[in-house]
Design an enzyme around this catalytic site. Sequence first.
Site, PDB file in Angstrom:
ATOM      1  CD  GLN A  82      -2.421  -1.365   2.687  1.00 14.06           C
ATOM      2  OE1 GLN A  82      -3.406  -0.768   3.086  1.00 14.06           O
ATOM      3  NE2 GLN A  82      -1.780  -2.216   3.455  1.00 14.06           N
TER       4      GLN A  82
ATOM      5  CG  HIS B 154      -3.246   2.323  -1.577  1.00 14.55           C
ATOM      6  ND1 HIS B 154      -3.202   2.275  -0.199  1.00 14.55           N
ATOM      7  CD2 HIS B 154      -4.351   1.611  -1.934  1.00 14.55           C
ATOM      8  CE1 HIS B 154      -4.235   1.579   0.249  1.00 14.55           C
ATOM      9  NE2 HIS B 154      -4.937   1.151  -0.785  1.00 14.55           N
TER      10      HIS B 154
ATOM     11  CB  CYS C 111      -6.461  17.369 -22.032  1.00 14.14           C
ATOM     12  SG  CYS C 111      -6.165  16.983 -20.303  1.00 14.14           S
TER      13      CYS C 111
ATOM     14  N   GLY D 185       3.074  -4.252   8.964  1.00 15.85           N
ATOM     15  CA  GLY D 185       3.023  -2.797   9.051  1.00 15.85           C
ATOM     16  C   GLY D 185       1.794  -2.141   8.484  1.00 15.85           C
TER      17      GLY D 185
ATOM     18  CG  ASN E 268       0.823  -3.843  13.205  1.00 18.18           C
ATOM     19  OD1 ASN E 268       1.058  -3.079  14.130  1.00 18.18           O
ATOM     20  ND2 ASN E 268       0.155  -3.474  12.133  1.00 18.18           N
ATOM     21  N   PRO E 269       3.357  -4.203  15.764  1.00 21.46           N
ATOM     22  CG  PRO E 269       4.788  -2.394  16.167  1.00 21.46           C
ATOM     23  CD  PRO E 269       4.002  -3.078  15.079  1.00 21.46           C
TER      24      PRO E 269
HETATM   25  P1  OAD Z   1      -1.407   3.054   8.778  1.00 21.41           P
HETATM   26  O1  OAD Z   1      -0.752   4.335   9.093  1.00 21.41           O
HETATM   27  O2  OAD Z   1      -2.893   2.985   8.826  1.00 21.41           O
HETATM   28  O3  OAD Z   1      -0.895   1.926   9.775  1.00 21.41           O
HETATM   29  C1  OAD Z   1       0.433   1.687  10.043  1.00 21.41           C
HETATM   30  C2  OAD Z   1       0.510   0.371  10.786  1.00 21.41           C
HETATM   31  O4  OAD Z   1       1.874   0.074  10.956  1.00 21.41           O
HETATM   32  C3  OAD Z   1      -0.118   0.379  12.180  1.00 21.41           C
HETATM   33  O5  OAD Z   1      -0.920  -0.793  12.322  1.00 21.41           O
HETATM   34  C4  OAD Z   1       1.063   0.354  13.133  1.00 21.41           C
HETATM   35  O6  OAD Z   1       0.792  -0.372  14.321  1.00 21.41           O
HETATM   36  C5  OAD Z   1       2.103  -0.366  12.287  1.00 21.41           C
HETATM   37  N1  OAD Z   1       3.473   0.011  12.569  1.00 21.41           N
HETATM   38  C6  OAD Z   1       3.973   1.189  12.997  1.00 21.41           C
HETATM   39  N2  OAD Z   1       5.304   1.136  13.076  1.00 21.41           N
HETATM   40  C7  OAD Z   1       5.669  -0.110  12.687  1.00 21.41           C
HETATM   41  C8  OAD Z   1       6.918  -0.789  12.537  1.00 21.41           C
HETATM   42  N3  OAD Z   1       8.061  -0.178  12.802  1.00 21.41           N
HETATM   43  N4  OAD Z   1       6.888  -2.064  12.110  1.00 21.41           N
HETATM   44  C9  OAD Z   1       5.721  -2.693  11.837  1.00 21.41           C
HETATM   45  N5  OAD Z   1       4.532  -2.107  11.958  1.00 21.41           N
HETATM   46  C10 OAD Z   1       4.488  -0.836  12.373  1.00 21.41           C
HETATM   47  O7  OAD Z   1      -0.835   2.585   7.365  1.00 21.41           O
HETATM   48  P2  OAD Z   1      -1.481   1.605   6.303  1.00 21.41           P
HETATM   49  O8  OAD Z   1      -2.185   0.465   6.950  1.00 21.41           O
HETATM   50  O9  OAD Z   1      -0.445   1.315   5.302  1.00 21.41           O
HETATM   51  O10 OAD Z   1      -3.924   5.059   1.652  1.00 21.41           O
HETATM   52  O11 OAD Z   1      -2.569   2.564   5.672  1.00 21.41           O
HETATM   53  C11 OAD Z   1      -3.306   2.110   4.595  1.00 21.41           C
HETATM   54  C12 OAD Z   1      -3.633   3.259   3.718  1.00 21.41           C
HETATM   55  O12 OAD Z   1      -4.292   4.290   4.434  1.00 21.41           O
HETATM   56  C13 OAD Z   1      -2.434   3.970   3.108  1.00 21.41           C
HETATM   57  O13 OAD Z   1      -1.927   3.328   1.982  1.00 21.41           O
HETATM   58  C14 OAD Z   1      -3.005   5.285   2.740  1.00 21.41           C
HETATM   59  C15 OAD Z   1      -3.757   5.573   4.016  1.00 21.41           C
HETATM   60  O14 OAD Z   1      -4.769   6.469   3.918  1.00 21.41           O
HETATM   61  C16 OAD Z   1      -4.001   5.919   0.674  1.00 21.41           C
HETATM   62  O15 OAD Z   1      -3.325   6.918   0.622  1.00 21.41           O
HETATM   63  C17 OAD Z   1      -4.989   5.531  -0.383  1.00 21.41           C
END
Ligand code: OAD
Length: 292
Positions: A120, A140, A196, A235, A261-262
């Site tokens: 993503q 994404h 365009c 993550g 994931n923590p």
């Molecule tokens: P999020 O910001 O929603 O979530 C980040 C996740 O990473 C959380 O569950 C944290 O607990 C975890 N996390 C944080 N630090 C970490 C580490 N060092 N190692 C492992 N995990 C860790 O990000 P996404 O789930 O990627 O979409 O968000 C999904 C989408 O929402 C993004 O692609 C973006 C956003 O809006 C668009 O822009 C369309």
Amino acid sequence: MWQADTALATLTVVTISSLAATDLEIVGYCRSYVVRVLVITGAGVSAESGIPTFRGKDGYWRNLDPIKLATREAFARDPELVWQWYRERRKRILNAQPNAGHEAIARLAQRAGEFLLVTQNVDDLHERAGLGKTETVQIHGDIFLTKCSRCDFSCAGRDGSPEPPDAHAREPESGRLRSIVPFSENDGNLPRCSECNALMRPGVVWFGEPLPVRETQRVENYLQRDSCGAVIVAGTTATFGYIINWALRASRRGGELIEVNPEETPLSRFATRLVRESAALALPRIVDQLIN
Ligand code: OAD
């Protein structure tokens, strides 16, 4: 030891003395079952490279409103503000380096029989860690892509630059050079499409927009061909239903579903293995286990 590995070892010992055609088929099936991998990543994987996540206490959405920055309506209302945010993010990504988590995933890709990463993340850190474009689906979009807000013209940004494409940009598909009106911070010009004349926008998926059809189809093709022996989801808050759906479908025939994931997510209750550590810490160890 990895559960599916053990299953393969057991089956091989049991059938080794009397291998009939069907046994061979079963061993062959198990082998392909073991080595097929799907990895799904989210912003947490790039967090240790210094790229903020979206949700959570240090995330972008903590003090920025996604509706003001990551929707078509926001872009129509204030394209300069939206471009400014994306330019800052491009700069930050260009200054960042892949971490041990990205590197571990790239290592797994080299050793797996079949491999697909669905990320993503719109950054290029998986690619810079060594993953090829054919092994990666950026579901994404790609923050370094700039596309027309009206027609289907798009082009990649200049290498090493956080700016939208220069007056001459190369189309990602054909490699053709096309001209667009360049972006200039000083005179407030925003990039415009040479086809365009509409405003160019970042090549990412915004809230309320459909997923890119071709990329979604690549995931579907991978899932339909076979199930996976190992699925790693790292993550991500797994906010979107399709992330959970793809992880479950890939592991549907008893493949291991590992969440890194923590924190707990909606996917956690389906995981066969929960690793409550950071991606840079946990992924190198998990990949070592899988490939050894
Ligand atoms: P999020 O910001 O929603 O979530 C980040 C996740 O990473 C959380 O569950 C944290 O607990 C975890 N996390 C944080 N630090 C970490 C580490 N060092 N190692 C492992 N995990 C860790 O990000 P996404 O789930 O990627 O979409 O968000 C999904 C989408 O929402 C993004 O692609 C973006 C956003 O809006 C668009 O822009 C369309």
